[in-house]
Motif scaffolding. Sequence first.
Motif, mmCIF file in Angstrom:
data_model
loop_
_atom_site.group_PDB
_atom_site.id
_atom_site.type_symbol
_atom_site.label_atom_id
_atom_site.label_comp_id
_atom_site.label_asym_id
_atom_site.label_seq_id
_atom_site.Cartn_x
_atom_site.Cartn_y
_atom_site.Cartn_z
ATOM 1 N N ILE A 120 0.839 -1.210 0.000
ATOM 2 C CA ILE A 120 0.000 0.000 0.000
ATOM 3 C C ILE A 120 0.868 1.253 0.000
ATOM 4 O O ILE A 120 0.621 2.214 -0.732
ATOM 5 C CB ILE A 120 -0.943 -0.020 1.213
ATOM 6 N N TRP A 121 1.908 1.247 0.830
ATOM 7 C CA TRP A 121 2.795 2.422 0.927
ATOM 8 C C TRP A 121 3.479 2.717 -0.399
ATOM 9 O O TRP A 121 3.614 3.877 -0.798
ATOM 10 C CB TRP A 121 3.842 2.170 2.018
ATOM 11 N N LEU A 122 3.917 1.669 -1.092
ATOM 12 C CA LEU A 122 4.642 1.878 -2.338
ATOM 13 C C LEU A 122 3.734 2.532 -3.392
ATOM 14 O O LEU A 122 4.172 3.458 -4.099
ATOM 15 C CB LEU A 122 5.175 0.535 -2.858
ATOM 16 N N VAL A 123 2.496 2.088 -3.486
ATOM 17 C CA VAL A 123 1.569 2.682 -4.464
ATOM 18 C C VAL A 123 1.348 4.159 -4.152
ATOM 19 O O VAL A 123 1.400 5.028 -5.039
ATOM 20 C CB VAL A 123 0.244 1.912 -4.474
ATOM 21 N N ILE A 124 1.101 4.468 -2.892
ATOM 22 C CA ILE A 124 0.817 5.855 -2.508
ATOM 23 C C ILE A 124 2.043 6.738 -2.728
ATOM 24 O O ILE A 124 1.949 7.848 -3.288
ATOM 25 C CB ILE A 124 0.358 5.906 -1.039
ATOM 26 N N GLN A 263 14.709 2.144 3.533
ATOM 27 C CA GLN A 263 15.867 1.517 4.153
ATOM 28 C C GLN A 263 15.799 1.593 5.678
ATOM 29 O O GLN A 263 16.141 0.632 6.377
ATOM 30 C CB GLN A 263 17.142 2.190 3.633
ATOM 31 N N VAL A 264 15.337 2.735 6.215
ATOM 32 C CA VAL A 264 15.195 2.842 7.668
ATOM 33 C C VAL A 264 14.132 1.857 8.158
ATOM 34 O O VAL A 264 14.287 1.223 9.208
ATOM 35 C CB VAL A 264 14.838 4.288 8.060
ATOM 36 N N TRP A 265 13.046 1.748 7.402
ATOM 37 C CA TRP A 265 11.986 0.796 7.760
ATOM 38 C C TRP A 265 12.518 -0.644 7.733
ATOM 39 O O TRP A 265 12.238 -1.436 8.634
ATOM 40 C CB TRP A 265 10.839 0.998 6.769
ATOM 41 N N ASN A 266 13.289 -0.969 6.703
ATOM 42 C CA ASN A 266 13.737 -2.339 6.500
ATOM 43 C C ASN A 266 14.914 -2.710 7.417
ATOM 44 O O ASN A 266 14.928 -3.779 8.030
ATOM 45 C CB ASN A 266 14.129 -2.519 5.043
ATOM 46 N N PHE A 267 15.890 -1.777 7.536
ATOM 47 C CA PHE A 267 17.138 -2.119 8.232
ATOM 48 C C PHE A 267 17.367 -1.337 9.516
ATOM 49 O O PHE A 267 18.344 -1.593 10.205
ATOM 50 C CB PHE A 267 18.319 -1.886 7.286
ATOM 51 N N GLY A 268 16.529 -0.353 9.800
ATOM 52 C CA GLY A 268 16.714 0.434 11.008
ATOM 53 C C GLY A 268 17.570 1.652 10.806
ATOM 54 O O GLY A 268 17.684 2.483 11.710
ATOM 55 N N HIS A 269 18.215 1.811 9.641
ATOM 56 C CA HIS A 269 19.029 2.984 9.332
ATOM 57 C C HIS A 269 19.216 3.037 7.824
ATOM 58 O O HIS A 269 18.883 2.095 7.094
ATOM 59 C CB HIS A 269 20.380 2.920 10.047
ATOM 60 N N VAL A 270 19.797 4.145 7.337
ATOM 61 C CA VAL A 270 20.040 4.320 5.914
ATOM 62 C C VAL A 270 21.352 3.617 5.563
ATOM 63 O O VAL A 270 22.427 3.981 6.078
ATOM 64 C CB VAL A 270 20.107 5.813 5.535
ATOM 65 N N VAL A 271 21.281 2.618 4.688
ATOM 66 C CA VAL A 271 22.480 1.865 4.322
ATOM 67 C C VAL A 271 23.267 2.548 3.222
ATOM 68 O O VAL A 271 24.392 2.128 2.901
ATOM 69 C CB VAL A 271 22.084 0.433 3.880
ATOM 70 N N ASP A 272 22.711 3.599 2.616
ATOM 71 C CA ASP A 272 23.421 4.304 1.547
ATOM 72 C C ASP A 272 24.633 5.072 2.039
ATOM 73 O O ASP A 272 25.424 5.589 1.222
ATOM 74 C CB ASP A 272 22.468 5.270 0.825
ATOM 75 N N ASP A 273 24.791 5.191 3.364
ATOM 76 C CA ASP A 273 25.945 5.923 3.877
ATOM 77 C C ASP A 273 27.252 5.233 3.505
ATOM 78 O O ASP A 273 28.310 5.877 3.441
ATOM 79 C CB ASP A 273 25.827 6.057 5.400
ATOM 80 N N GLN A 316 8.799 -2.920 13.154
ATOM 81 C CA GLN A 316 8.729 -2.667 11.719
ATOM 82 C C GLN A 316 7.292 -2.443 11.259
ATOM 83 O O GLN A 316 7.042 -1.648 10.344
ATOM 84 C CB GLN A 316 9.360 -3.842 10.968
ATOM 85 N N ILE A 317 6.355 -3.138 11.887
ATOM 86 C CA ILE A 317 4.941 -2.910 11.559
ATOM 87 C C ILE A 317 4.540 -1.490 11.935
ATOM 88 O O ILE A 317 3.881 -0.767 11.174
ATOM 89 C CB ILE A 317 4.051 -3.941 12.266
ATOM 90 N N GLY A 318 4.954 -1.035 13.131
ATOM 91 C CA GLY A 318 4.650 0.332 13.542
ATOM 92 C C GLY A 318 5.276 1.359 12.632
ATOM 93 O O GLY A 318 4.659 2.374 12.263
ATOM 94 N N ALA A 319 6.540 1.108 12.235
ATOM 95 C CA ALA A 319 7.205 2.036 11.318
ATOM 96 C C ALA A 319 6.485 2.082 9.980
ATOM 97 O O ALA A 319 6.366 3.141 9.350
ATOM 98 C CB ALA A 319 8.662 1.610 11.127
ATOM 99 N N GLY A 320 5.975 0.927 9.532
ATOM 100 C CA GLY A 320 5.224 0.906 8.277
ATOM 101 C C GLY A 320 3.954 1.712 8.344
ATOM 102 O O GLY A 320 3.594 2.423 7.393
ATOM 103 N N ILE A 321 3.259 1.631 9.480
ATOM 104 C CA ILE A 321 2.033 2.428 9.629
ATOM 105 C C ILE A 321 2.354 3.917 9.599
ATOM 106 O O ILE A 321 1.653 4.714 8.980
ATOM 107 C CB ILE A 321 1.314 2.038 10.938
ATOM 108 N N LEU A 322 3.462 4.303 10.285
ATOM 109 C CA LEU A 322 3.864 5.714 10.279
ATOM 110 C C LEU A 322 4.202 6.184 8.869
ATOM 111 O O LEU A 322 3.776 7.266 8.434
ATOM 112 C CB LEU A 322 5.061 5.904 11.206
ATOM 113 N N LEU A 323 4.941 5.373 8.118
ATOM 114 C CA LEU A 323 5.277 5.750 6.752
ATOM 115 C C LEU A 323 4.042 5.807 5.861
ATOM 116 O O LEU A 323 3.953 6.640 4.953
ATOM 117 C CB LEU A 323 6.282 4.749 6.178
#
Length: 840
Positions: A120-124, A263-273, A316-323
């Motif tokens: 759902i998040w990706l479509v929006i 990335q923050v949702w999936n891994f807890g931080h930005v891995v692009d650093d 991760q579920i909570g972070a997904g709802i926030l996003l």
Amino acid sequence: MSDFGTAEESELFDPVRWRPSALFRRCRKWIGATRRRRWTTWAIIALVVLFLCPGIMAVLATAETSTGTVSAPNSALSWMRVKDSSGVELSSYLFATNRGGVLNPGNLVMSFLIIVLFAIWLVITVTAIWLPTDTLDFGWLTVVSKPLEGVAHSLSGQIATPIMLVTFVAIGGIPVGVFIVRGYFSKASMQVVMMVGVAILGPLFLAEPLAEVLAPDGLLAQGRNLGISVAAGLNGNSNPNPNQLIQTMQADMADNFARSPLQVWNFGHVVDDRASCRAAWSAGVMAGDEDRVKNGMKSCGDSAAYSAADNPSVGQIGAGILLLLSGTVLLLFGAYLAIKVIWAALDSIYYGFMTIFGFAAGGFVYGPTQTFTIRCVVHGFVSAARMAVFVIFLGVYELFLGDLFQQARGQVMSVFVIVAIVEIVAIFQLKRLNAGLEKGNDWIANRFALAIQNGGARAGSGGGGGGATALGMGQFGTSHKMGGMGLMAMMGGASTLANSPLTEWMMMGLPGSFHPQSRLKKAITEAQGGVWAEDGRFGGRFGWYSQSYMNRELFAANAGAEAGAYGGLDSFLGNAAAVQGVIDVGGTAADAYGAMLGSGARNEERARLAARSRATIAGAAANEPLQDRDLAFLAAALRHTQNSARLLINGNGTAEEVAANMGTLQQAAREFRRVRAGGVTLADNVDPHLSHVNYVEEYMNNGRARHANYDPDAARAKMEALNDVINNGASGYVRGSGTAERDRLFDAGVDETTADRMKQWVMNEHAKDAQRATERLIGNVADPEAIRDLRDTVYQAVRTEHLAAGRTGDLSNTVTPRGTNPNHPSWVRTMSQVDRLLRN
């Protein structure tokens, strides 16, 4: 045996029996019948939850994983072609996690919920990023430009004919001639210049009507390019390319609102650093392989990212709802901005069509048509300026959000709540900005029209406040959107039209004809009119509704009539009589207040005291130990009046309250006498020993404390003798077997009926004495002997009622008889105040 078979067969084929709710109740009842059934049922449910459901979900997850390994992007989103700064399409994004299985049902459930939120998040999010940038790309305008240009050419060819031009030039020359005749040479010159200008510019415009709007270098494109250039300058780009910058803007939005949050949702931080982790994540996502993404995190040295991806959690579920919520706000902002940009473009196209009429005809004629032409031209230019402002707004907004994400230093979740609030505020700011641009648009058109119509002179008069309005502008502040008082005026006009009798007549009698429930209102009106309008039924002077309130009229009429005999309304005695009059016809003390005011009383305080006094004394009468309720009310009134007088003497009461109690006391004595008005005739023999009248008179004298024959014991003996005749009869009595008073009644021939009549005579005499003593007290309440005599009189009546009922015991909780104490020194002085009130 019936036509439908046996009773068992009828029950078997009963459709109600096989309803789902009935089946559920029967199954639940069958399962709960024994403990073994309950244990067996719960064991089966546990096995299904632990093994069967995870197995089914594992099959679905395996199928989804197999399809997810295909490198092709999401077909539902790939057509948008939204890419991040690394060239990865957002439609290819995935959430790398541990899908679990039969042996790990916890991860299976967690991953399933996360994947649903992710889809759902990706479509929006992808839609929210694509919408504003694609709108600025003007790809949608290219599709409609050719048909619009064809319509514009056809319209200008039909209108811009030589006959039309000559006709309107001739009409436009009339105001010029009038201005010259009247000496307005400057206005005439300005109109000539205006007509020449329209004649020169008209053919150029009418040759390609919408070229200035829809051309690649037209007003819309120039406005878009100007806005992008300013936005790029704010972002540090001094030599921008509009087409490339739109893609850059889209990539920045993709990084800030999709790549980093995912990335923050999936891994807890930005891995692009880390450059290696950035490349590994991009390669895994483009390949569409979750295992490759997770292994890439392990190989680039980010074990924390690998652990977070391999262990789905509630966090991760909570972070997904926030996003998801933040993405919804982002979509609202993008949709609103896109609508405003498209609206500005369509406004420019609309006024381009309207300008055709202006250059072909209306621009030559002084007044509203000329003003219309000016407005159309101004609106065309300002629409392009509005688009530029919107693009600048988007650029500033993106610059701010980019800096905000940079300050987050990779932990973007901490700023997403702030971003959502900023986006909501941005929507309202954009709305306010658009309203200001529309007002400025009409203001510019009005100033140009005023300058032309006034011959170049300064608009306004006197101080030149600049508040003048050109001909044809109307309420130019509400040209596009009716707001403020204009909207109120429109609503008021619609309401007036809807409620007009003429409108109702045209709509066949429907009241409020524009109201969606007008037919219901008509039906209700007709239904009510049937009972209200017809006299003699529900409505009318004597209808049922009026009848239900006629008791109020009766209360008021009787209150006024009774008060007239006791000094009238607004007097304490008259108000007490009015209260009694209301009670006589079925009312209460509470009803009496309104009845007194309704019948003409104007002293509300005295009316209130009268009603309160009556209600208070009536409540106290219920505690009197008497069977005769009229006598109980008199005793309570006397006791309450005396108590209020004592309070007044001690400085704790008011003379008005005592006066109100005096009025109630008078009505209590009147009521006691009214139901015992006399009429009992007894035998009066010459021999006092045999006279019935003499017997009861002796009883009365024996009870009077100040009489020479006062003897309470003798009075008791006489009443006990009467009770003996009534209770035991007279025919079986043997003379000498009782008391002397009993023998006397035997000698006088008193039987049961005569004894009853003698007791009634006694109570009637008490009522007469009580009313006489009350009136003496009312005549001079400052006389302490008057209230003492009344106390003796009422006490004697109470004692008679006590003896006549055959009761024994004391009477200490009722009226206090006369005592031997001297007069209270303050009684005369204090009660004189009450006496004056009663005389008033």
